[in-house]
Design a protein around this motif. Structure first.
Motif, short mmCIF file in Angstrom:
data_model
loop_
_atom_site.label_atom_id
_atom_site.label_comp_id
_atom_site.label_asym_id
_atom_site.label_seq_id
_atom_site.Cartn_x
_atom_site.Cartn_y
_atom_site.Cartn_z
N MET A 142 103.36 -1.02 83.56
CA MET A 142 104.01 -0.57 82.33
C MET A 142 105.53 -0.64 82.46
SD MET A 142 101.60 2.74 81.43
CE MET A 142 102.86 3.49 80.45
N ALA A 143 106.06 -0.16 83.59
CA ALA A 143 107.52 -0.06 83.77
C ALA A 143 108.20 -1.42 83.70
CB ALA A 143 107.84 0.62 85.10
N ILE A 144 107.59 -2.43 84.31
CA ILE A 144 108.26 -3.73 84.32
C ILE A 144 108.26 -4.39 82.95
CG2 ILE A 144 107.94 -4.13 86.79
CD1 ILE A 144 105.58 -5.93 86.15
N SER A 145 107.46 -3.87 82.04
CA SER A 145 107.44 -4.44 80.69
C SER A 145 108.34 -3.67 79.72
CB SER A 145 106.02 -4.51 80.15
OG SER A 145 105.52 -3.21 79.94
N ILE A 146 108.93 -2.57 80.19
CA ILE A 146 109.79 -1.74 79.34
C ILE A 146 111.25 -2.13 79.58
CG2 ILE A 146 110.58 0.63 78.91
CD1 ILE A 146 107.79 1.58 79.75
N ASP A 147 112.02 -2.19 78.51
CA ASP A 147 113.45 -2.47 78.60
C ASP A 147 114.13 -1.44 79.51
OD1 ASP A 147 116.06 -3.61 77.50
OD2 ASP A 147 116.23 -1.48 76.92
N GLN A 148 115.10 -1.90 80.31
CA GLN A 148 115.74 -1.03 81.28
C GLN A 148 116.39 0.21 80.64
OE1 GLN A 148 118.44 -1.97 84.75
NE2 GLN A 148 119.89 -1.27 83.23
N LYS A 149 117.03 0.05 79.49
CA LYS A 149 117.66 1.21 78.85
C LYS A 149 116.63 2.25 78.45
CE LYS A 149 121.78 -1.10 77.15
NZ LYS A 149 122.59 -1.45 76.00
N MET A 150 115.52 1.81 77.92
CA MET A 150 114.45 2.74 77.54
C MET A 150 113.84 3.37 78.79
SD MET A 150 112.68 4.39 75.44
CE MET A 150 113.14 3.70 73.87
N LEU A 151 113.63 2.59 79.83
CA LEU A 151 113.06 3.11 81.07
C LEU A 151 113.97 4.19 81.66
CD1 LEU A 151 110.69 2.82 83.01
CD2 LEU A 151 112.01 1.07 84.22
N LYS A 174 115.96 6.14 80.02
CA LYS A 174 115.83 7.33 79.18
C LYS A 174 114.52 8.07 79.49
CE LYS A 174 118.46 5.64 75.14
NZ LYS A 174 119.67 5.46 75.78
N ILE A 175 113.44 7.34 79.68
CA ILE A 175 112.16 7.96 80.04
C ILE A 175 112.30 8.70 81.37
CG2 ILE A 175 109.77 7.48 80.73
CD1 ILE A 175 109.87 5.09 78.70
N PHE A 176 112.93 8.05 82.32
CA PHE A 176 113.17 8.64 83.64
C PHE A 176 113.95 9.95 83.51
CE2 PHE A 176 115.76 9.02 87.52
CZ PHE A 176 114.78 8.99 88.49
N ALA A 177 115.02 9.92 82.71
CA ALA A 177 115.86 11.11 82.52
C ALA A 177 115.07 12.24 81.86
CB ALA A 177 117.09 10.75 81.68
N VAL A 178 114.26 11.93 80.87
CA VAL A 178 113.47 12.96 80.19
C VAL A 178 112.47 13.59 81.16
CG1 VAL A 178 111.70 13.33 78.41
CG2 VAL A 178 113.77 12.03 77.86
N VAL A 179 111.84 12.78 82.00
CA VAL A 179 110.91 13.32 82.99
C VAL A 179 111.64 14.28 83.92
CG1 VAL A 179 109.47 12.72 84.99
CG2 VAL A 179 109.29 11.39 82.88
N LEU A 180 112.82 13.89 84.40
CA LEU A 180 113.59 14.76 85.29
C LEU A 180 113.96 16.06 84.59
CD1 LEU A 180 116.00 12.30 87.13
CD2 LEU A 180 113.91 13.33 87.99
N LEU A 181 114.42 15.98 83.35
CA LEU A 181 114.79 17.17 82.59
C LEU A 181 113.59 18.09 82.37
CD1 LEU A 181 117.26 15.70 79.96
CD2 LEU A 181 117.81 17.31 81.80
N PHE A 182 112.46 17.51 82.01
CA PHE A 182 111.25 18.30 81.78
C PHE A 182 110.84 19.05 83.04
CE2 PHE A 182 106.63 18.73 82.02
CZ PHE A 182 106.42 19.56 80.93
N VAL A 183 110.79 18.34 84.16
CA VAL A 183 110.38 18.97 85.42
C VAL A 183 111.39 20.05 85.82
CG1 VAL A 183 110.01 18.57 87.88
CG2 VAL A 183 109.05 16.99 86.22
N ALA A 184 112.68 19.74 85.71
CA ALA A 184 113.71 20.71 86.07
C ALA A 184 113.62 21.95 85.18
CB ALA A 184 115.10 20.08 85.96
N GLY A 185 113.47 21.75 83.88
CA GLY A 185 113.36 22.89 82.97
C GLY A 185 112.14 23.74 83.25
N LYS A 186 111.02 23.09 83.49
CA LYS A 186 109.77 23.81 83.78
C LYS A 186 109.94 24.67 85.04
CE LYS A 186 105.24 24.28 83.17
NZ LYS A 186 104.80 25.35 82.35
#
Length: 123
Positions: free
Chosen positions: A94-103, A105-117
């Motif tokens: 999935m990752a290699i088919s996603i545009d780097q900018k979007m990837l 952003k997804i990475f950042a959201v995952v980090l924020l979610f885990v950190a917030g939790k």
């Protein structure tokens, strides 16, 4: 390879290794951002390199310390590892088919979610 690059790679390895042993993180949370911001990798390169580091048993010494103290449930670890391989395969496809900018952003959201939790949990 230039000496300054080798020193940066060594620094990334030491930081990721220490945080891995200390709090159980090191790959994505530490190596990926450091590879991007210190060495100019793009998101795909950083993720691929981080995963490659984890192919060899780089955490064996840390695992040994936890094992000696009785902090490892081998049954749980084996099941997680088996399905980690499956998830890693499909996630990378999935990752290699996603545009780097979007990837990124997804990475950042995952980090924020885990950190917030973790930050706002009661336990």
């Amino acid at each position: 390879m230039a000496l300054d690059t080798i020193l940066l790679l060594a620094l990334i390895g030491v930081i990721a290794g220490m945080l891995s042993g200390l709090v159980g993180v090191g790959g994505g949370i530490v190596m990926v951002p450091l590879l991007i911001y210190l060495l100019g990798f793009n998101q795909h390169q950083a993720q691929g390199t981080s995963l490659t580091v984890l192919v060899v048993p780089v955490t064996a010494a840390a695992v040994y310390n936890y094992y000696k103290e009785g902090y490892i449930d081998w049954r749980y670890a084996a099941i997680i590892a088996l399905f980690f391989v499956v998830g890693g395969y499909f996630g990378s496809k999935m990752a290699i088919s996603i545009d780097q900018k979007m990837l990124k952003k997804i990475f950042a959201v995952v980090l924020l979610f885990v950190a917030g939790k973790m930050l706002f949990s009661k336990a």
